[in-house]
Design a protein around this motif. Sequence first.
Motif, short mmCIF file in Angstrom:
data_model
loop_
_atom_site.label_atom_id
_atom_site.label_comp_id
_atom_site.label_asym_id
_atom_site.label_seq_id
_atom_site.Cartn_x
_atom_site.Cartn_y
_atom_site.Cartn_z
N ASN A 559 -12.33 10.32 -32.83
CA ASN A 559 -13.34 9.83 -33.96
C ASN A 559 -14.48 10.91 -34.11
O ASN A 559 -15.04 11.06 -35.33
CB ASN A 559 -13.73 8.33 -33.87
CG ASN A 559 -12.77 7.46 -33.70
OD1 ASN A 559 -11.67 7.75 -34.43
ND2 ASN A 559 -13.08 6.11 -33.13
N GLY A 563 -15.57 13.63 -37.03
CA GLY A 563 -16.97 13.35 -38.00
C GLY A 563 -17.67 14.59 -37.67
O GLY A 563 -18.91 14.74 -38.33
N HIS A 608 -19.30 6.22 -35.68
CA HIS A 608 -19.43 5.35 -36.99
C HIS A 608 -20.55 6.09 -38.03
O HIS A 608 -20.72 6.03 -39.17
CB HIS A 608 -19.48 3.94 -36.76
CG HIS A 608 -20.97 3.43 -36.72
ND1 HIS A 608 -21.43 3.58 -35.21
CD2 HIS A 608 -21.83 2.81 -37.44
CE1 HIS A 608 -22.89 3.06 -35.36
NE2 HIS A 608 -22.95 2.59 -36.37
N VAL A 611 -19.36 8.75 -40.26
CA VAL A 611 -18.07 8.28 -41.29
C VAL A 611 -17.90 9.30 -42.52
O VAL A 611 -16.98 9.58 -43.20
CB VAL A 611 -18.10 6.99 -41.39
CG1 VAL A 611 -19.29 6.40 -42.38
CG2 VAL A 611 -16.59 6.54 -42.19
N GLU A 612 -19.27 9.51 -43.16
CA GLU A 612 -19.28 10.15 -44.43
C GLU A 612 -18.80 11.59 -44.37
O GLU A 612 -18.62 12.10 -45.16
CB GLU A 612 -20.71 10.19 -45.01
CG GLU A 612 -21.36 8.74 -45.40
CD GLU A 612 -22.63 8.72 -46.23
OE1 GLU A 612 -23.29 9.74 -46.13
OE2 GLU A 612 -22.78 7.74 -46.44
N ILE A 614 -16.25 12.68 -42.56
CA ILE A 614 -14.86 12.53 -42.09
C ILE A 614 -14.06 13.05 -43.39
O ILE A 614 -14.00 12.63 -44.30
CB ILE A 614 -14.28 11.28 -41.77
CG1 ILE A 614 -15.04 11.10 -40.34
CG2 ILE A 614 -12.72 11.43 -41.40
CD1 ILE A 614 -14.52 9.72 -39.75
N ARG A 615 -13.71 14.43 -43.29
CA ARG A 615 -12.76 14.69 -44.57
C ARG A 615 -11.37 15.32 -44.10
O ARG A 615 -10.82 16.05 -44.54
CB ARG A 615 -13.39 15.94 -44.95
CG ARG A 615 -14.84 15.84 -45.89
CD ARG A 615 -15.68 16.91 -46.05
NE ARG A 615 -16.86 16.60 -46.92
CZ ARG A 615 -18.01 16.41 -46.08
NH1 ARG A 615 -18.18 16.41 -44.97
NH2 ARG A 615 -19.22 15.84 -47.12
N LEU A 641 -13.51 3.73 -42.98
CA LEU A 641 -12.80 5.16 -43.57
C LEU A 641 -12.40 5.07 -44.84
O LEU A 641 -12.61 5.98 -45.79
CB LEU A 641 -11.38 5.07 -42.73
CG LEU A 641 -11.26 6.12 -41.22
CD1 LEU A 641 -10.18 5.98 -40.86
CD2 LEU A 641 -11.94 7.38 -41.45
N SER A 645 -15.83 7.36 -46.02
CA SER A 645 -15.45 8.56 -45.34
C SER A 645 -15.60 9.65 -46.69
O SER A 645 -15.47 9.11 -47.90
CB SER A 645 -13.98 8.63 -44.92
OG SER A 645 -13.29 8.64 -45.89
N HIS A 657 -5.40 8.30 -45.45
CA HIS A 657 -5.47 7.88 -43.93
C HIS A 657 -4.46 6.55 -43.86
O HIS A 657 -3.99 5.95 -44.78
CB HIS A 657 -6.87 7.05 -44.15
CG HIS A 657 -8.22 7.87 -44.18
ND1 HIS A 657 -8.19 9.06 -43.45
CD2 HIS A 657 -9.33 7.80 -44.97
CE1 HIS A 657 -9.36 9.61 -43.77
NE2 HIS A 657 -9.92 9.03 -44.84
#
Length: 703
Positions: A559, A563, A608, A611-612, A614-615, A641, A645, A657
């Motif tokens: 995780n 990120g 967490h 999260v923004e 995560i690509r 997500l 995300s 996802h």
Amino acid sequence: MGGVNNENVTQHSAADAPPTPFHDLDAYTALPRLGGLSLSPDGTRLIAGVATLDKEPAEATRYRTALWEIDPVGERAPRRLTRGAKGESQPVFTPEGDLLFVAARDEDEPAALWAVPATGGEARCVASHPGGVSAVHVAAQSGTVVIQAQALHGAADLEEDKQVRKERKDKKVSAILHEDYGVRFWDHDLGPGSARLYAATLDAAVVAGPDDAAEHEGSAELRDLTPDARRQNLSCAVSADGSFLVSTWRVHEGRASTRTDLVRIDAATGERRVLLRADETYDFGAPTISPDGATLVYTRSRRSTPELAPQPELWSMDLDSGSTRRLAGDLDLWLSAGSPQAWLPDSSRLLATADANGRGAIIEINPADGTARRLSLSDPDATYTDVIAAPDGVSAYALRTSYASPSEPVRIDLASGEVSALRSPAPRPALPGSLTEVETTTADGTRVRAWLCLPQGASADEPAPLLLWIHGGPLNSWNAWSWRWCPWIMVARGYAVLLPDPALSTGYGQDFIQRGWGSWGAAPYTDLMAITDATEARSDIDDSRTAAMGGSFGGYMANWVAGHTDRFDAIVTHASLWALDQFGPTTDAAAYWSREISPEMVAEHSPHLSVEEIRTPVLVVHGDKDYRVPIGEGLRLWYELLSASGLPQDEDGSTVHRFLYFPDENHWVLTPQHSKIWYDVILDFLSRHVLQEDSGELPRLLG
């Protein structure tokens, strides 16, 4: 190992690669799995458990463990001893050579204590308990038997215990009223009973098995030695003469915290006195008593803080004077403190095991002065477990494992260090590739190493896609075969699998652990990226096709990776920590994790919060019966997500996802059919995003 191809693997091109069990999940799940060792008093019989499927692979729903006898000399073929419907465990010998073990022979009955006489014949139930027998210990000289079982708090005797259990079952009552901290553990509820230790008086006639003994089966008298125990696992050792026990004893300190003392229990009276009282600095555990009854060896574990990592140590106590001494203090190794140590018969030395540089060492300790040395073994690239000293004190037996082979029985000459393989009931399977070792030096000058599993045919002309697989723990090491996390299945599909030991890994000294303590997103992450960089620089690795995955703490790291970098084509996160402020109070061992996960750690190292960023496509995997990393982590990760995300969704709301959810699995996903689905779904996800192919491997049972 050690940087060269495994000698049992013949190199082939990808086109003519021979099939192995790892190419077919049915064949893989059908492989027998060896675990545990027990040696008869005369040293002529070595017993191991072998787990196999209960049915053909396509229909199997569980593994069942049977007991097998292995020739300690290595000449006779192994032979199967038991065939119980639910399997057997905990084999141990009496001084007379009778074999005791724990088994449940009926689906509706709790596990009981069974025996096979030394003279041969059928197994017989010799002791039972309404709450089920979970462990058995035997005094090496007197034959005194101590069992562990779960007893209800309010039951006056075993008969009432049995009646209350039946009434709860008949009325479908599952409620448990708790009065202190400790509600769940890994995958099961704690309560309504407590672990108790019982002295069992075995009828020799019943063990021997005369014709008229059937009516007395399971009728051994059980005498409760710990009637005031409160919902805890009691790890104990029995003196050779059977006169006393030493056991762990959990004490509630208030504010949801507990400590673990060591207590001495008189086997005749149950009288108990504290030998070592834990405090805010240290806990104690893993007691073992020398054959002469004079010395206790135990672990002293430093309690962690947000700034200071735990450190298990081996100590000894003179049971007459009470004086204590640290053992092997000059070796900066992570001793396998949770496992019992093996005494030589004359009490002169002690054998212990330790993680060491991606392997596992055997340490020989002199308890008289605390000095220790690492045995110079003829196979130093393996990890050794379940060590047992032979009665002559000249040799030892153990299970040898590595990422080149699952556990197999061996004999070790203690003078020369020569390791000899014994004939195993679970032969070594052929591998679909080769094992080598890589390492690098990080920006702060630290050496970081890893195992690299390469598919057959990987070369500069045919470089393999790379899968970074991050271990759990976090205090752990990729140094022993895992049936649950098996890289060779991925290797059989053409992936090179990297198994690194970053900061927090064991076997590299205390400073290596301290580098990552309380800072999971710092040194552990940069170590992983550094060893990945070094591996991708190899000509036989395709750095344009990569993925990362991990479970538990490894899932946390997956995780965190998702990120903080876009370098991977796919991320797989299993049973993962997502929001540290949520995980800390809801895990089954919140008191432990609260000692490390401070508010500052949450603010700086909780995945967490990124999260923004995560690509990368993420596959989330979680079981609802996972109490170590509760399902709330997976549910929140999945929601965030989809809702937050940085990977855009299609106009219809669809996403790349995925969430693989197991309503009735635990932290590991263990049942055979679910295990196959686990691998199939992951391989399909990797194929779509790393190889840009449709694998066609999604099982139809998913609907």
